[in-house]
Design an enzyme around this catalytic site. Structure first.
Site, PDB file in Angstrom:
ATOM      1  N   GLU A   1      -1.719   3.580 -12.324  1.00  0.00           N
ATOM      2  CA  GLU A   1      -2.829   3.197 -13.203  1.00  0.00           C
ATOM      3  C   GLU A   1      -3.310   4.419 -13.960  1.00  0.00           C
ATOM      4  OE1 GLU A   1      -6.271   1.644 -11.213  1.00  0.00           O
ATOM      5  OE2 GLU A   1      -5.125   0.353  -9.893  1.00  0.00           O
TER       6      GLU A   1
ATOM      7  N   GLU B   1      -5.623   1.135  -3.537  1.00  0.00           N
ATOM      8  CA  GLU B   1      -6.500   2.299  -3.360  1.00  0.00           C
ATOM      9  C   GLU B   1      -7.240   2.250  -2.023  1.00  0.00           C
ATOM     10  OE1 GLU B   1      -8.991   2.821  -6.810  1.00  0.00           O
ATOM     11  OE2 GLU B   1      -7.366   3.763  -7.909  1.00  0.00           O
TER      12      GLU B   1
END
Ligand code: GAL
Length: 683
Positions: A319, A160
Site C-alpha cells: 500500500e 497490518e
C-alpha cells in the site's frame, strides 16, 4: 517461494515477469454494475494485481458458521475474466459486530483498564480464544473455497497486525503473558533477577501476581514493559502463524501480511525482523508524512529497512497513496509527479511492484477523504492520468523484476529491542529519539548518493566497509560480540551516544567492581570511558571544536586509547571528547557523543567514507537526485529519481527504458523526472 512466484504470474502469455501494479479492491462498497467499470478501468491502467476481501468478514460470515461467498465468487470470476490476479485476504482483520457483541471478552483492554468497543476496526485481543477460533474457521472456509481459484496468486493474512488494537492489557493477555514468561525464564527466581525486582519492593512470589504493565502510580518496571512488548508481538505472531498454517496446508501460493513500515508506523508493537522470517514474501505499507519537506528521504530509509526485513530479496509495496491520506493533521495532496517518483523509489530500493490503498475512493466511511487510484472526480483528473502513466512505466521497466539491490557498502544497524528499550520512560532525556538519530545518519549517506542497507546487530556484517550504530541502546551479548568481531577483522564502525548502554534485560552494562564507564558494550572498542550523561536543555546547542555544534546530548568523560577528533567546547562538558576515532584490531571505531547537525554528520560521513573506501553508485550525483542500482544475472539497472526542480546530468551509458532511448554517456533527467537505465558497461 518468493516474490518471483507472483511476478511470473502477472503478465500475459509470453511475458516472463511483470512488476505488480494495483491496490486494495473493495467492491463490497459498491453496487455490482460499478464492478464492470472497475475492471475496464483497471485494464486501461494496466492493473495486474488487486488485494480483495481484507475487511469483508461481516459480509462473508453474516452469522457464526454461516458463509456467503456468492458475491466474492462473482468478483473473483470477473477479475479472472479480465486477466487481473488476486492477492486474496483471509478477512480476519476486523471481526463483525455480531462477533464482538456475542463475545465481549474478545475486545481489547487498554493499560487504564478501558475495554474498547467495536465500531471501528481491529477490535480484538490477540489472546482471545474466541477470536482465534473464529479467525481460524473463517480462514479455513476461505481457503477451502478459493485455494484453486485461477485468479488467486497470493494470500494476504489479516491486515497490518498491531494497528489500532495493541497491546492488550486484559485478563486473556495477562494469562498468556505469564505462560510466555515461564517459557522465557523457567523459574520465578530467573524472572525476579531479569526484572531487577529488588528495586522498589517488586519481588514476585507467585506467577499469579504478575500482570501486564497496567497503569500504576508511576513508572512500571522497565523490564516488565520491555518483555510485554516482546510478548505482545509474539502473541500476534501466533495468530499469523495459525492462519498461515491453515492456508499453507491447502495452497502453494505465497503467504504474507502487510507491515506498517513508515516513520509514523515504525513505532509499532511488532518485531518485524522476527516476523519477516515467517513471510513467504515481505510486504509493506508506506505513507508519507505530508508535512515533511524531505519525505522522499524518509521513504528511502523505510524502503531500505524493508529490504533488510526481506533479507535483500525483492519485496512488495502493498500500500501507498496516490495523493493525500485522511489521518494526518493536514492531509496535503501530492504534487504533480510526486506519486510516480514515490512508486519508483520503492521499486529502485527493491520492491517488485507498487500497489495502493485503494482502487476506488470510498463514498462512505472513515476513509472517504483518502486518495485512491480512481478518485471521486473520476478519470479526467491528475491522479487518474498519473495512475495510467505509472502503469505504463512499470510495464516498460518490467525486466527489473527479480533483480536485487546488491553490494551496499554501508549498513546502518536498527534492532527492535534497541528501539523499544530506548523508548522506555524515566530516561535521561525525553529528546533522545532513535528513529530521528537513525534518519540523520541515513540522510547523510542519502545526500552523498550512497546506498545503505539496514541490518540487525546480530547479522553478518563482514561484507560492509562501514557500519553505523545510531543509538543502539540495548545490545545483546551476541550483538555486541558480532560488532566487536566486525571491527577486529578490519571493519569501520560508527557508534553514537546511548549505544550499548544496557543488556537484553535493560540492565546497565557495567562492572560493579572495576567501573570503567559508558558505553558499556563498546567502551573497549571505542577507546573511551564516559562517566556522566549531560543531556542539553530543550533547544540548546553545545559548541564543538570541529563538526559544528551538537544538540540534545553531551557527555563528560575521557578517551582511553582513542584519538579525539572533536571536543565539547562549551558548557559543563567542555574539554570532554565529542567525536573520537580508535584503532581496534584491524579496524577503526568512531564514537559520536552528541547529535551533530546535518552539516556535521555529512562532513564526518564524508571523511569516514573516504578512509573506508565507500563510494556512491555514480560519481558527482547532484543534490536531491537519488541513484540506486538493481542487478540480476550480470545485468544492472540504474534508477535515477530527480527530486530537485532542476535538470540533472549523470555519466551513464545504456538504454533508458521509459523513453526507450540510448544513454550515450551523459544522461539528462529533467527536474522532478525519473529515468531507469539498463546499463551497458560500467556506470
Ligand atoms: C493502512 C491500512 C488501510 C488503510 C490505509 C489508509 O494503514 O492498511 O486499510 O486504512 O492505511 O492510509
Amino acid at each position: 517461494m518468493s516474490m518471483d512466484y507472483v511476478t511470473s504470474r502477472l503478465g500475459s502469455a509470453g511475458e516472463e515477469q511483470r512488476l505488480a501494479f494495483g491496490g486494495d479492491y473493495n467492491p463490497e462498497q459498491w453496487p455490482e454494475e460499478i464492478w464492470h467499470q472497475d475492471v475496464a478501468l483497471m485494464r486501461e491502467a494496466g492493473v495486474n494485481l488487486v488485494s480483495v476481501g481484507i475487511f469483508s468478514w461481516a459480509l462473508l460470515e453474516p452469522s457464526e458458521g454461516v458463509y456467503e461467498f456468492g458475491w466474492l465468487d462473482r468478483v473473483l470470476d470477473l477479475l479472472h475474466g479480465n486477466g487481473i490476479r488476486v492477492d486474496l485476504a483471509n478477512a480476519t482483520a476486523s471481526p463483525p459486530p455480531w462477533f464482538s457483541s456475542k463475545y465481549p471478552a474478545s475486545l481489547p483492554v487498554t493499560a487504564d483498564g478501558v475495554r474498547h468497543s467495536y465500531g471501528s476496526r481491529q477490535a480484538f485481543s490477540a489472546n482471545s480464544p474466541e477470536y482465534r477460533r473464529a479467525a481460524a474457521a473463517l480462514t479455513q472456509a476461505i481457503v477451502d473455497r478459493y485455494a484453486g481459484h485461477p485468479a488467486v496468486v497470493m494470500w494476504h493474512v489479516h491486515n497490518e497486525y498491531g494497528c489500532h488494537n495493541q497491546p492488550d492489557f486484559g485478563d486473556y493477555s495477562a494469562a498468556a503473558f505469564r505462560l510466555w514468561l515461564q517459557r522465557r525464564y523457567g523459574t520465578l527466581e530467573g524472572l525476579n533477577q531479569a526484572w531487577g525486582t529488588a528495586f522498589w519492593s517488586q519481588h514476585y512470589y507467585s506467577w499469579e501476581e504478575i500482570l501486564p504493565p497496567r497503569t500504576s502510580g508511576t513508572w512500571v518496571n522497565p523490564t516488565q514493559q520491555l518483555d510485554f512488548a516482546r510478548f505482545s508481538s509474539d502473541a500476534l505472531l501466533e495468530c499469523y502463524r495459525a492462519e498461515a498454517a491453515i492456508i499453507r496446508a491447502a495452497s502453494q501460493h505465497p503467504v504474507t501480511t502487510n507491515f506498517m513500515g513508515s516513520s509514523m508506523g515504525l513505532n509499532t508493537p511488532i518485531d518485524y525482523w522476527r516476523w519477516s522470517q515467517e513471510m513467504d514474501l515481505v510486504s509493506n505499507d508506506h505513507y508519507l508524512v505530508a508535512e515533511d519537506l524531505r519525505s522522499f528521504q524518509e521513504l528511502a530509509l523505510v524502503a531500505d529497512l524493508v529490504r533488510g526485513f526481506a533479507n535483500n530479496k525483492p519485496w512488495l509495496l502493498m500500500e501507498h497513496s496516490t495523493s493525500a491520506v485522511n489521518w494526518q493533521p493536514r492531509n496535503i495532496a501530492k504534487a504533480p509527479g510526486e506519486m510516480i517518483r514515490n512508486s519508483l523509489q520503492h521499486v529502485a530500493r527493491g520492491a517488485d511492484g507498487a500497489l495502493f490503498f485503494q482502487w476506488r475512493a470510498s463514498r462512505a466511511g472513515a476513509e472517504k477523504y483518502h486518495s485512491a487510484m480512481l478518485p471521486h472526480a473520476g478519470t479526467d483528473t491528475k491522479v487518474w492520468r498519473e495512475v495510467v502513466q505509472l502503469g505504463g512505466i512499470l510495464k516498460k521497466i518490467s525486466e527489473v523484476a527479480g533483480s536485487t539491490v546488491d553490494g551496499a557498502q554501508v549498513a546502518i544497524l536498527h534492532d527492535t529491542d534497541a528501539r523499544w528499550g530506548s523508548e522506555l520512560d524515566s530516561h535521561p532525556s525525553s529528546d533522545t529519539d532513535i528513529l530521528a538519530e537513525t534518519r540523520r545518519w541515513h540522510d547523510a549517506f542519502y545526500r552523498a548518493g550512497i546506498t545503505t542497507d539496514i541490518r540487525q546487530s546480530t547479522d553478518d556484517l563482514s561484507g560492509y566497509k562501514l557500519v553505523v550504530a545510531p543509538m543502539l541502546y540495548l545490545v545483546t551479548d551476541e550483538g555486541a560480540a558480532n560488532i566487536e568481531g566486525y571491527v577486529n577483522a578490519g571493519g569501520h564502525l560508527v557508534v553514537t551516544y546511548l549505544s550499548g548502554i544496557v543488556d537484553a534485560n535493560d540492565h546497565i552494562r557495567m562492572d560493579p567492581l572495576e567501573g570503567g564507564g559508558y558505553p558499556g558494550a563498546f567502551a573497549g572498542i571505542l577507546g573511551v570511558a564516559m562517566e556522566e550523561f549531560h543531556p542539553l536543555r530543550a533547544g540548546a546547542t553545545v559548541e564543538l571544536s570541529a563538526y559544528g555544534s551538537g544538540t540534545i546530548w553531551s557527555e563528560l568523560g575521557r578517551t582511553t586509547t582513542a584519538e579525539t577528533l572533536a571536543s565539547f567546547a562549551s558548557g559543563a562538558t567542555a574539554g570532554s571528547p565529542a567525536v573520537t576515532r580508535n584503532s581496534y584490531g584491524k579496524g577503526l571505531a568512531y564514537y559520536v557523543a552528541t547529535t551533530l547537525g546535518g552539516d556535521g554528520v555529512s562532513e564526518l560521513v564524508g571523511s569516514i567514507c573516504a578512509s573506508a573506501g565507500v563510494n556512491p553508485a555514480v560519481p558527482d550525483i547532484p543534490a536531491d537526485v537519488e541513484v540506486v542500482k538493481r542487478s540480476k544475472d550480470g545485468t544492472s539497472w540504474l534508477f535515477i529519481i530527480n527530486h530537485s526542480g532542476t535538470e540533472a546530468a549523470l555519466p551513464v551509458r545504456g538504454t533508458e527504458l521509459i523513453s526507450g532511448t540510448a544513454a550515450t554517456g551523459r544522461l539528462r533527467v529533467p527536474g522532478s523526472g525519473v529515468a531507469v537505465v539498463r546499463l551497458s558497461g560500467t556506470a
